[in-house]
Design a protein around this motif. Sequence first.
Motif, PDB file in Angstrom:
ATOM      1  N   HIS A   8       0.840  -1.197   0.000  1.00  0.00           N
ATOM      2  CA  HIS A   8       0.000   0.000   0.000  1.00  0.00           C
ATOM      3  C   HIS A   8       0.873   1.245   0.000  1.00  0.00           C
ATOM      4  O   HIS A   8       2.020   1.219   0.431  1.00  0.00           O
ATOM      5  N   GLU A   9       0.318   2.282  -0.549  1.00  0.00           N
ATOM      6  CA  GLU A   9       1.034   3.555  -0.642  1.00  0.00           C
ATOM      7  C   GLU A   9       1.109   4.171   0.760  1.00  0.00           C
ATOM      8  O   GLU A   9       0.102   4.429   1.387  1.00  0.00           O
ATOM      9  N   PRO A  10       2.339   4.418   1.263  1.00  0.00           N
ATOM     10  CA  PRO A  10       2.449   5.029   2.588  1.00  0.00           C
ATOM     11  C   PRO A  10       2.051   6.507   2.529  1.00  0.00           C
ATOM     12  O   PRO A  10       1.970   7.110   1.454  1.00  0.00           O
ATOM     13  N   PHE A  14       5.751  10.426   4.972  1.00  0.00           N
ATOM     14  CA  PHE A  14       6.804   9.462   5.286  1.00  0.00           C
ATOM     15  C   PHE A  14       7.693   9.215   4.071  1.00  0.00           C
ATOM     16  O   PHE A  14       8.908   9.062   4.197  1.00  0.00           O
ATOM     17  N   THR A  15       7.071   9.166   2.899  1.00  0.00           N
ATOM     18  CA  THR A  15       7.845   9.000   1.672  1.00  0.00           C
ATOM     19  C   THR A  15       8.787  10.174   1.476  1.00  0.00           C
ATOM     20  O   THR A  15       9.960  10.001   1.147  1.00  0.00           O
ATOM     21  N   LEU A  16       8.278  11.388   1.687  1.00  0.00           N
ATOM     22  CA  LEU A  16       9.127  12.575   1.540  1.00  0.00           C
ATOM     23  C   LEU A  16      10.216  12.636   2.611  1.00  0.00           C
ATOM     24  O   LEU A  16      11.343  13.057   2.337  1.00  0.00           O
ATOM     25  N   ALA A  17       9.902  12.202   3.821  1.00  0.00           N
ATOM     26  CA  ALA A  17      10.922  12.167   4.880  1.00  0.00           C
ATOM     27  C   ALA A  17      12.018  11.162   4.520  1.00  0.00           C
ATOM     28  O   ALA A  17      13.206  11.424   4.742  1.00  0.00           O
ATOM     29  N   ASN A  18      11.632  10.031   3.960  1.00  0.00           N
ATOM     30  CA  ASN A  18      12.604   9.037   3.521  1.00  0.00           C
ATOM     31  C   ASN A  18      13.491   9.613   2.418  1.00  0.00           C
ATOM     32  O   ASN A  18      14.707   9.414   2.406  1.00  0.00           O
ATOM     33  N   GLU A  19      12.887  10.365   1.511  1.00  0.00           N
ATOM     34  CA  GLU A  19      13.657  11.000   0.435  1.00  0.00           C
ATOM     35  C   GLU A  19      14.624  12.046   1.001  1.00  0.00           C
ATOM     36  O   GLU A  19      15.771  12.142   0.560  1.00  0.00           O
ATOM     37  N   ARG A  20      14.179  12.821   1.973  1.00  0.00           N
ATOM     38  CA  ARG A  20      15.070  13.814   2.596  1.00  0.00           C
ATOM     39  C   ARG A  20      16.249  13.139   3.288  1.00  0.00           C
ATOM     40  O   ARG A  20      17.376  13.635   3.245  1.00  0.00           O
ATOM     41  N   THR A  21      15.997  12.000   3.898  1.00  0.00           N
ATOM     42  CA  THR A  21      17.085  11.251   4.534  1.00  0.00           C
ATOM     43  C   THR A  21      18.082  10.765   3.488  1.00  0.00           C
ATOM     44  O   THR A  21      19.295  10.884   3.671  1.00  0.00           O
ATOM     45  N   PHE A  22      17.574  10.255   2.380  1.00  0.00           N
ATOM     46  CA  PHE A  22      18.444   9.843   1.274  1.00  0.00           C
ATOM     47  C   PHE A  22      19.297  11.008   0.800  1.00  0.00           C
ATOM     48  O   PHE A  22      20.513  10.891   0.623  1.00  0.00           O
ATOM     49  N   LEU A  23      18.666  12.153   0.613  1.00  0.00           N
ATOM     50  CA  LEU A  23      19.408  13.322   0.142  1.00  0.00           C
ATOM     51  C   LEU A  23      20.444  13.786   1.169  1.00  0.00           C
ATOM     52  O   LEU A  23      21.516  14.279   0.801  1.00  0.00           O
ATOM     53  N   GLN A  79      10.303   0.110   0.854  1.00  0.00           N
ATOM     54  CA  GLN A  79       9.627  -1.191   0.777  1.00  0.00           C
ATOM     55  C   GLN A  79       9.006  -1.566   2.122  1.00  0.00           C
ATOM     56  O   GLN A  79       7.893  -2.093   2.166  1.00  0.00           O
ATOM     57  N   ALA A  80       9.721  -1.288   3.212  1.00  0.00           N
ATOM     58  CA  ALA A  80       9.177  -1.595   4.540  1.00  0.00           C
ATOM     59  C   ALA A  80       7.930  -0.759   4.817  1.00  0.00           C
ATOM     60  O   ALA A  80       6.936  -1.274   5.340  1.00  0.00           O
ATOM     61  N   MET A  81       7.949   0.510   4.446  1.00  0.00           N
ATOM     62  CA  MET A  81       6.773   1.363   4.667  1.00  0.00           C
ATOM     63  C   MET A  81       5.592   0.861   3.837  1.00  0.00           C
ATOM     64  O   MET A  81       4.459   0.850   4.321  1.00  0.00           O
ATOM     65  N   ARG A  82       5.844   0.452   2.610  1.00  0.00           N
ATOM     66  CA  ARG A  82       4.773  -0.056   1.758  1.00  0.00           C
ATOM     67  C   ARG A  82       4.167  -1.344   2.305  1.00  0.00           C
ATOM     68  O   ARG A  82       2.986  -1.603   2.148  1.00  0.00           O
ATOM     69  N   ALA A  83       5.003  -2.156   2.949  1.00  0.00           N
ATOM     70  CA  ALA A  83       4.536  -3.436   3.479  1.00  0.00           C
ATOM     71  C   ALA A  83       3.997  -3.301   4.904  1.00  0.00           C
ATOM     72  O   ALA A  83       3.497  -4.276   5.457  1.00  0.00           O
TER      73      ALA A  83
END
Length: 114
Positions: A8-10, A14-23, A79-83
């Motif tokens: 499912h789409e988180p 949370f997706t944007l926070a994950n992206e900020r962490t990556f950046l 992937q963990a957030m989606r699952a």
Amino acid sequence: MTAPPPDHEPDYRFTLANERTFLAWIRTALGLLAAGIAVRQFVPPFTVTGATSVLALACITLAATVAATSFPRWRRAQQAMRAGAPLPTSPMVAVLAAGVLMLAVLAAVLVIVG
């Protein structure tokens, strides 16, 4: 045996926070890369032969390690957030902390020795 939870789409936050962490990991890698180049180009040679190159290569190696592991870390978290699973841990936090500590100790020793 239970079936895995549906994908499912988180929440987009949370997706944007994950992206900020990556950046942030990428910015850290770029900073280490710039430090390595700056050490090699602008730091006067130490009395220990080749020490400037070793310090520069250590910065660049740590930068490459951080950059190489940042995307897989982002993907595993996504992937963990989606699952709906717990977020995975990463050894890179300890690797980065230890790497920067070793760079600082090496630089301090080189400055003290001359």
